[in-house]
Design a protein around this motif. Structure first.
Motif, PDB file in Angstrom:
ATOM      1  N   ILE A 275       0.504  -0.983   0.058  1.00 48.24           N
ATOM      2  CA  ILE A 275       0.250   0.184   0.121  1.00 48.24           C
ATOM      3  C   ILE A 275       1.052   1.084   0.381  1.00 48.24           C
ATOM      4  CG2 ILE A 275      -1.633   1.800   1.686  1.00 48.24           C
ATOM      5  CD1 ILE A 275      -2.634  -1.902   1.847  1.00 48.24           C
ATOM      6  N   THR A 276       0.679   2.177  -1.093  1.00 49.74           N
ATOM      7  CA  THR A 276       1.605   3.246  -0.830  1.00 49.74           C
ATOM      8  C   THR A 276       0.201   4.745  -0.712  1.00 49.74           C
ATOM      9  OG1 THR A 276       2.891   2.791  -2.690  1.00 49.74           O
ATOM     10  CG2 THR A 276       2.280   4.867  -2.652  1.00 49.74           C
ATOM     11  N   PHE A 277       0.560   5.556   0.196  1.00 52.93           N
ATOM     12  CA  PHE A 277       0.252   7.070   0.279  1.00 52.93           C
ATOM     13  C   PHE A 277       1.040   7.760  -0.578  1.00 52.93           C
ATOM     14  CE2 PHE A 277      -0.957   4.565   4.581  1.00 52.93           C
ATOM     15  CZ  PHE A 277      -2.294   4.724   4.611  1.00 52.93           C
ATOM     16  N   LEU A 278       0.414   8.490  -1.045  1.00 51.54           N
ATOM     17  CA  LEU A 278       1.075   9.581  -1.714  1.00 51.54           C
ATOM     18  C   LEU A 278       0.656  10.860  -0.873  1.00 51.54           C
ATOM     19  CD1 LEU A 278       2.015   8.662  -5.545  1.00 51.54           C
ATOM     20  CD2 LEU A 278       3.328   9.210  -3.161  1.00 51.54           C
ATOM     21  N   ASN A 279       1.372  11.884  -0.107  1.00 52.16           N
ATOM     22  CA  ASN A 279       0.647  13.202   0.115  1.00 52.16           C
ATOM     23  C   ASN A 279       0.929  14.353  -0.751  1.00 52.16           C
ATOM     24  OD1 ASN A 279       0.317  15.122   1.816  1.00 52.16           O
ATOM     25  ND2 ASN A 279       2.111  15.302   3.060  1.00 52.16           N
ATOM     26  N   ILE A 280      -0.168  14.268  -1.286  1.00 54.87           N
ATOM     27  CA  ILE A 280      -0.073  14.915  -2.693  1.00 54.87           C
ATOM     28  C   ILE A 280      -0.052  16.487  -3.228  1.00 54.87           C
ATOM     29  CG2 ILE A 280      -1.625  13.266  -4.011  1.00 54.87           C
ATOM     30  CD1 ILE A 280      -3.696  15.451  -4.757  1.00 54.87           C
ATOM     31  N   SER A 301      -0.229   0.958  10.738  1.00 52.05           N
ATOM     32  CA  SER A 301       0.383   0.301  10.738  1.00 52.05           C
ATOM     33  C   SER A 301      -0.102  -0.998  11.500  1.00 52.05           C
ATOM     34  CB  SER A 301       1.676   0.518  10.693  1.00 52.05           C
ATOM     35  OG  SER A 301       1.496   1.109  11.816  1.00 52.05           O
ATOM     36  N   GLU A 302      -1.167  -0.393  12.754  1.00 50.24           N
ATOM     37  CA  GLU A 302      -2.203  -1.367  13.582  1.00 50.24           C
ATOM     38  C   GLU A 302      -2.227  -3.331  13.004  1.00 50.24           C
ATOM     39  OE1 GLU A 302      -4.330   0.965  15.851  1.00 50.24           O
ATOM     40  OE2 GLU A 302      -2.613   1.855  16.214  1.00 50.24           O
ATOM     41  N   ASN A 303      -3.164  -2.745  11.332  1.00 46.31           N
ATOM     42  CA  ASN A 303      -3.866  -2.975  11.305  1.00 46.31           C
ATOM     43  C   ASN A 303      -3.524  -3.692  10.576  1.00 46.31           C
ATOM     44  OD1 ASN A 303      -5.909  -3.873  13.377  1.00 46.31           O
ATOM     45  ND2 ASN A 303      -6.372  -1.323  12.778  1.00 46.31           N
ATOM     46  N   VAL A 304      -2.551  -3.138   9.397  1.00 44.64           N
ATOM     47  CA  VAL A 304      -2.139  -3.821   7.837  1.00 44.64           C
ATOM     48  C   VAL A 304      -0.558  -4.356   8.179  1.00 44.64           C
ATOM     49  CG1 VAL A 304      -2.032  -2.787   5.726  1.00 44.64           C
ATOM     50  CG2 VAL A 304      -3.931  -2.105   7.338  1.00 44.64           C
ATOM     51  N   PHE A 305      -0.787  -5.713   7.762  1.00 37.05           N
ATOM     52  CA  PHE A 305       1.120  -5.849   7.070  1.00 37.05           C
ATOM     53  C   PHE A 305       0.972  -6.039   5.995  1.00 37.05           C
ATOM     54  CE2 PHE A 305      -1.750  -6.743  11.641  1.00 37.05           C
ATOM     55  CZ  PHE A 305      -0.368  -6.855  12.520  1.00 37.05           C
ATOM     56  N   VAL A 306       1.214  -5.568   5.584  1.00 39.94           N
ATOM     57  CA  VAL A 306       2.054  -5.685   4.351  1.00 39.94           C
ATOM     58  C   VAL A 306       2.745  -4.293   4.091  1.00 39.94           C
ATOM     59  CG1 VAL A 306       0.151  -7.241   2.645  1.00 39.94           C
ATOM     60  CG2 VAL A 306      -0.059  -4.718   2.931  1.00 39.94           C
ATOM     61  N   PRO A 307       3.979  -4.520   3.290  1.00 39.32           N
ATOM     62  CA  PRO A 307       4.584  -3.144   3.437  1.00 39.32           C
ATOM     63  C   PRO A 307       4.027  -1.654   3.075  1.00 39.32           C
ATOM     64  CG  PRO A 307       5.326  -4.791   1.692  1.00 39.32           C
ATOM     65  CD  PRO A 307       4.013  -5.287   2.340  1.00 39.32           C
ATOM     66  N   LEU A 308       4.324  -0.744   3.691  1.00 41.73           N
ATOM     67  CA  LEU A 308       3.467   0.880   3.276  1.00 41.73           C
ATOM     68  C   LEU A 308       4.440   2.005   3.408  1.00 41.73           C
ATOM     69  CD1 LEU A 308       1.520   0.833   6.920  1.00 41.73           C
ATOM     70  CD2 LEU A 308       1.218   0.242   4.599  1.00 41.73           C
ATOM     71  N   CYS A 309       4.506   2.487   1.793  1.00 40.78           N
ATOM     72  CA  CYS A 309       5.436   3.643   1.308  1.00 40.78           C
ATOM     73  C   CYS A 309       4.729   4.809   1.841  1.00 40.78           C
ATOM     74  CB  CYS A 309       5.649   3.049   0.170  1.00 40.78           C
ATOM     75  SG  CYS A 309       6.387   4.035  -1.210  1.00 40.78           S
ATOM     76  N   ILE A 310       5.230   5.417   1.539  1.00 38.42           N
ATOM     77  CA  ILE A 310       4.522   7.116   2.163  1.00 38.42           C
ATOM     78  C   ILE A 310       5.340   7.650   1.466  1.00 38.42           C
ATOM     79  CG2 ILE A 310       6.183   7.549   3.882  1.00 38.42           C
ATOM     80  CD1 ILE A 310       3.135   9.018   4.504  1.00 38.42           C
ATOM     81  N   GLY A 311       4.714   8.873   0.547  1.00 34.46           N
ATOM     82  CA  GLY A 311       5.708   9.508  -0.234  1.00 34.46           C
ATOM     83  C   GLY A 311       5.079  11.453  -0.232  1.00 34.46           C
TER      84      GLY A 311
END
Ligand code: 1PR
Length: 528
Positions: A275-280, A301-311
């Motif tokens: 999952i990727t979050f982009l703070n646009i 991240s409390e409930n999601v156990f796959v990689p997280l990317c943030i931009g």
């Protein structure tokens, strides 16, 4: 009670969250005595081999750690936590490892496959370990450039192997001491199951000697990434939005497609590989100021156990009080809050422009600084290119392609101009320059958007993806334009992209992630 050996170099929040999710308590190691007292010890190594060993040495942790392992007390190492068990690593020549498992850790050789290996791969089991009880061949999440291989001397340690161009060691175990090259805390339900087996079993001693099943070559899956473009709307609420060719307003209002934390959870449950979050609007807002994205990461991240990317907004900044933040400070805050990777957009363009002008690596850029501390695999470059059509390659100094979709005036060639500030400003640099120079500066992955395709549902720009992919040896995430499950098969068959990202079709519930994967399986594309 689990004792967590966190020496302060990255995202161990997810390990903590996974343990808590399974109902165990976490005690942090604050001094060597805590290791001596520990019953079950988890060591999630982050950063480089040399850096990790140097920290362990400086903190006086090596001796108690070895005593714990030699006493056969339960120990679980993750990623670098596996590699440091070996004698040495080519990552940090001359640095001694813990020397528990015989062998050297080498780099994946250059070849067909991108390095780092980023993604979901299988494991072949070599021992009937209680750790793998309930495991049914699911893929697990790997992210690394270095790996150990099996030899005569470490044979008795072999728990699992995995194939990535060659066979390497993905898990070791002897008695109650085990370690994984993959990240169980990022491997969804399959990873949580392994953690649960470690937590629940009093003894991890292997039940049978060998596993009877014939080992098959494992294969890395092409990843499906769900992307959430996030910004504040005109009422000040943080929303997931979505643009058409980067224009996120409809009848003057910012489109609101949901809440970031809830949507991320939904995509995790639906099978997103990442999952990727982009703070646009990160180019104008500063993420450290009111910290909404940090809260989003923490809660996700409390409930999601796959990689997280943030931009979005990863750059140096001086706030109104004159306090200076480096890009590394900003990234550190994100990693601490649960991000596994950060993505750099505008700042990467400025960095590469400077590099092309001076021909020098300054060592000070966001890419270089973050890569040095957290590793290349944690640094993604988000490229926002737009097509510029020309009649002939001689009209520009940029890398052109002959395109199958000619320009408005019948132009047969185009180049891909990079933009900054969310596509608002075009710069004199092309996507090939940005991607290849960023790799040279230490980036580990390319998130390849395409403004012309964004939100159009007309399929990915295969020409762009093939062009960039042929100039880099790091993984590429194809982005922009997905309209139906077949578009994903098309991008994976027509290019070597390791992952494909989509936003609009998932947010509008037009295409469930499961349908995308079903189509991939029908088209014989490796998936999770
Ligand atoms: O420049 O480092 O602050 O980062 C800003 C980040 O925000 C960059 O990664 C940039 O791509 C992103 N961004 C900025 N403005 C927009 C916008 O849409 N107005 N979004 C924006 C980028 C593109 C993709 C999108 C895909 C798939 N969005 O993330 O999710 O195109 O969409 P689709 O499947 O609906 O076609 P910095």
């Amino acid at each position: 009670m689990i004792t967590l050996l966190d020496y302060g170099a990255g995202n161990v929040r997810s390990v903590r969250n996974a343990i808590k999710k399974l109902g165990a308590e976490v005690q942090d190691v604050t001094c060597a005595a805590d290791i001596i007292k520990a019953e079950k010890l988890v060591f999630p190594g982050v950063g480089s081999f040399g850096h990790a060993m140097e920290r362990l040495q400086r903190l006086g942790y090596i001796e108690p750690l070895l005593a714990h392992i030699h006493a056969d007390k339960p120990f679980l190492g993750i990623c670098l936590g596996l590699q440091t068990l070996f004698d040495s690593s080519d990552e940090s020549l001359g640095v001694k490892g813990l020397g528990v498992v015989p062998g050297n850790v080498g780099r994946f050789p250059e070849g067909e496959l991108s390095v780092p290996q980023i993604g979901w791969n299988g494991v072949n089991l070599h021992q009937d370990s209680p750790l793998f009880r309930g495991h049914t061949d699911e893929k697990l999440y790997f992210v690394h450039s270095f790996r150990a291989t099996a030899n005569k001397a470490n044979k008795e340690w072999l728990l699992t192997t995995t194939n990535y161009g060659e066979e390497f060691i993905s898990g070791v175990q002897r008695g109650n001491v085990c370690a994984f090259q993959f990240h169980p805390e990022k491997s969804g339900k399959a990873g949580l199951n392994l953690f649960a087996n470690f937590l629940e079993n009093q003894s991890l001693t292997v039940i049978g000697k060998a596993v009877t099943k014939t080992s098959v070559e494992t294969a890395i899956a092409r990843r499906i990434v769900a992307c959430l473009d996030v910004r504040a709307n005109d009422n000040g609420d943080l929303v997931v939005t979505k643009g058409d060719q980067y224009d996120v307003r409809e009848e003057g209002e910012v489109r609101n497609l949901g809440k970031p934390v809830e949507l991320a959870k939904r995509y995790y449950e639906e099978g997103a590989d990442e999952i990727t979050f982009l703070n646009i609007t990160g180019f104008r807002d500063f993420p450290m100021e009111d910290q909404p994205m940090i809260e989003v990461l923490r809660r996700t991240s409390e409930n999601v156990f796959v990689p997280l990317c943030i931009g979005g907004g990863i750059r140096e900044f001086t706030d109104a009080n004159g306090k200076e933040y480096t890009a590394l400070d900003v990234a550190t805050e994100y990693f601490r809050s649960g991000a596994d990777k950060i993505s750099i957009g505008s700042d990467a363009v400025y960095t590469v422009e400077e590099f092309l002008e001076t021909g020098q690596k300054s060592g000070k850029s966001s890419i270089e600084q973050i890569s040095k501390v957290y590793g290349a695999q944690a640094v993604v470059i988000s490229v926002d290119p737009r097509r510029v059509y020309v009649n002939s390659p001689d009209e520009t100094s940029h890398t052109t392609i002959k395109t199958v979709t000619p320009g408005p005036n019948g132009e047969e060639y185009c180049w891909y101009q990079c933009t900054v500030r969310g596509g608002r400003e075009g710069r004199d640099i092309d996507a090939v320059q940005l991607a290849s120079c960023s790799q040279g500066l230490g980036a580990g992955e390319i998130l390849l958007n395409c403004i012309d395709k964004d939100g159009t549902n007309s399929g990915f720009d295969l020409e762009l993806i093939n062009l960039v992919k042929s100039h880099v040896s790091i993984p590429v995430i194809a982005s922009s334009g997905a309209g139906c499950p077949g578009d994903f098969s098309e991008v994976f068959k027509g290019t070597k992209a390791e992952a494909a990202l989509a936003a609009g079709i998932f947010h509008r519930r037009e295409v469930p992630i499961a349908k995308v994967k079903e189509q991939m399986r029908l088209d014989k594309i490796e998936t999770r």
